[in-house]
Enzyme design. Structure first.
Site, PDB file in Angstrom:
ATOM      1  N   HIS A   1       0.826  -1.215   0.000  1.00  0.00           N
ATOM      2  CA  HIS A   1       0.000   0.000   0.000  1.00  0.00           C
ATOM      3  C   HIS A   1       0.863   1.268   0.000  1.00  0.00           C
ATOM      4  O   HIS A   1       0.446   2.306   0.489  1.00  0.00           O
ATOM      5  CB  HIS A   1      -0.991   0.009   1.181  1.00  0.00           C
ATOM      6  CG  HIS A   1      -2.039  -1.062   1.029  1.00  0.00           C
ATOM      7  ND1 HIS A   1      -3.166  -0.891   0.244  1.00  0.00           N
ATOM      8  CD2 HIS A   1      -2.100  -2.321   1.523  1.00  0.00           C
ATOM      9  CE1 HIS A   1      -3.895  -2.013   0.289  1.00  0.00           C
ATOM     10  NE2 HIS A   1      -3.265  -2.897   1.043  1.00  0.00           N
TER      11      HIS A   1
ATOM     12  N   ASP B   1       2.586   1.922  -3.106  1.00  0.00           N
ATOM     13  CA  ASP B   1       2.766   2.331  -4.512  1.00  0.00           C
ATOM     14  C   ASP B   1       1.899   3.525  -4.878  1.00  0.00           C
ATOM     15  O   ASP B   1       2.361   4.502  -5.455  1.00  0.00           O
ATOM     16  CB  ASP B   1       2.595   1.156  -5.497  1.00  0.00           C
ATOM     17  CG  ASP B   1       1.245   0.470  -5.487  1.00  0.00           C
ATOM     18  OD1 ASP B   1       0.412   0.753  -4.604  1.00  0.00           O
ATOM     19  OD2 ASP B   1       1.013  -0.374  -6.395  1.00  0.00           O
TER      20      ASP B   1
ATOM     21  N   ASP C   1       2.087  -3.970  -9.664  1.00  0.00           N
ATOM     22  CA  ASP C   1       1.904  -5.296 -10.248  1.00  0.00           C
ATOM     23  C   ASP C   1       2.370  -5.339 -11.697  1.00  0.00           C
ATOM     24  O   ASP C   1       3.057  -6.278 -12.114  1.00  0.00           O
ATOM     25  CB  ASP C   1       0.430  -5.716 -10.157  1.00  0.00           C
ATOM     26  CG  ASP C   1      -0.090  -5.642  -8.732  1.00  0.00           C
ATOM     27  OD1 ASP C   1       0.734  -5.586  -7.807  1.00  0.00           O
ATOM     28  OD2 ASP C   1      -1.317  -5.628  -8.548  1.00  0.00           O
TER      29      ASP C   1
END
Ligand code: GLA
Length: 371
Positions: free
Chosen positions: A36, A38, A165
């Site tokens: 949490h 990014d 991701d």
């Protein structure tokens, strides 16, 4: 070629009666540390896993086939809540950014577990993106493809996720984790050769669905944005622990996680450069505590896994990915990993939890076009 690439090619031949022109292939990822952070412009340290999605492609009819679902879908159109939304989103994102993507046919095959926090969606997006980049000679660099895939996820799929991701899936390397500065988007490989260190990254899929995840995720993101605005900074990346005295309640807890997690990621990258896996493990446990107590995205199963791993002398353990269910990881000496797995299984049964699934990953290669 890897197994998934072979499967995609075989499915393409059966479906369309010819050989594909290109094969895009991209892995899922596991985040070693940096959760949490990014979307707060901070730091993350993921690595690619040896599970992938492959997309065999050629210019053609506009039919897409999934070998996993044995299902055909037509290109184009709106979101329909199926696997085809991911390639559709990527084709949309590329075209929307002005790139010429023509009609193509494709067959997909993958083995990244879905809805467990290992980024199966980034894998299919990135496999599609590298394939289309080659098929239509778009000439885009992988960091640009990552941003376009993230845009597909945000604007077409409707998940307000950060860049981690897609960056991990596209840019990771074998035996390395990737330190990503999510503001400058600078990405630096950091040595992560677990086999050489006699360690494994044991991944436990708790099989707890993440249905509430997207609401919880967006709520957390909104709280971080409120905290940044109270502090008068654009992103929490710019806040320090000292600044946090000006916050209270939910904003304080969320921001304290983000600010401390950014420090942990940088410390973890330095530890890996030194080969100090003890320190990495310590930082992983601290990350989990912060995600549990301050960011409040853990579950009973994820907490249980971490505490069982600690009882079994794992070097470190933490939830990985967004939380709200999904996967946790433990860094363990190779010869201990079976004991950790068996102990988790026994205690999960005793606690009445779902039977978890385990994976052992090595840091693997990122996306590529295979011939
Ligand atoms: C999900 C998102 C990522 C990141 C993580 C939490 O995986 O897709 O962008 O925010 O959650 O670290």
């Amino acid at each position: 070629m890897r197994t998934m690439e072979d499967r995609a090619v075989a499915a393409y031949r059966t479906r369309f009666g010819i050989d594909p022109e290109v094969i895009g292939s991209a892995p899922g990822r596991v985040n070693v540390i940096g959760e949490h952070t990014d979307y707060n412009g901070g730091f993350v340290l993921p690595c690619a896993i040896n599970l992938r999605v492959a997309a065999a492609m050629g210019i053609g009819t506009g039919e897409w086939y999934s070998a996993d679902y044995d299902q055909a879908r037509a290109a184009g159109g709106c979101k329909e809540d199926s696997w085809a939304d991911y390639p559709r989103g990527v084709a949309w994102s590329l075209a929307d950014a002005g790139h010429q993507v023509g009609r193509f046919q494709a067959a997909f095959a993958g083995d990244v577990p879905q809805a467990s926090g290992l980024s199966s969606s980034a894998a299919i997006e990135c496999a599609t993106a590298v394939g289309l980049n080659e098929l239509f000679a778009l000439g885009l660099a992988y960091p640009d493809l990552a941003r376009l895939c993230q845009r597909a996820e945000n604007r077409f799929i409707g998940i307000n996720s950060g860049i981690m991701d897609q960056y991990a899936s596209l840019l990771c390397r074998q035996d390395a984790a990737l330190l990503i500065d999510c503001r400058s988007l600078e990405a630096t490989p950091v040595p992560f050769d677990l086999t050489a260190a006699g360690l494994v990254l044991l991944v436990c899929d708790t099989k707890v669905g993440r249905e509430l995840g997207s609401t919880g995720y967006n709520d957390r993101r909104a709280a971080c944005e409120r905290a940044a605005s109270t502090l008068g900074v654009e992103l929490l990346r710019d806040a320090t622990l000292y600044d946090l005295r000006r916050l209270s309640g939910e904003e304080l807890k969320r921001a304290r996680h983000v600010v401390s997690e950014n420090d942990r990621v940088l410390a973890a990258a330095e530890a890996l450069v030194r080969g100090d896996y003890q320190e990495l493990g310590r930082l992983m446990y601290a990350s989990h505590a912060s995600l549990r107590d301050d960011f409040e995205v853990s579950t009973a199963e994820l907490d249980a896994f971490v505490s069982i791993a600690a009882d079994c002398d794992a070097l470190g353990a933490r939830l990985t990915g967004a939380g709200f269910g999904g996967c946790a990881i433990a860094l363990v000496e190779s010869e201990l990993s079976e004991t950790v797995e068996q102990t988790v299984l026994q205690r999960f049964v005793a606690a009445g939890f779902a039977t978890p699934e385990f994976y052992r990953f090595e840091a693997s290669a990122g996306a590529e076009v295979v011939r």
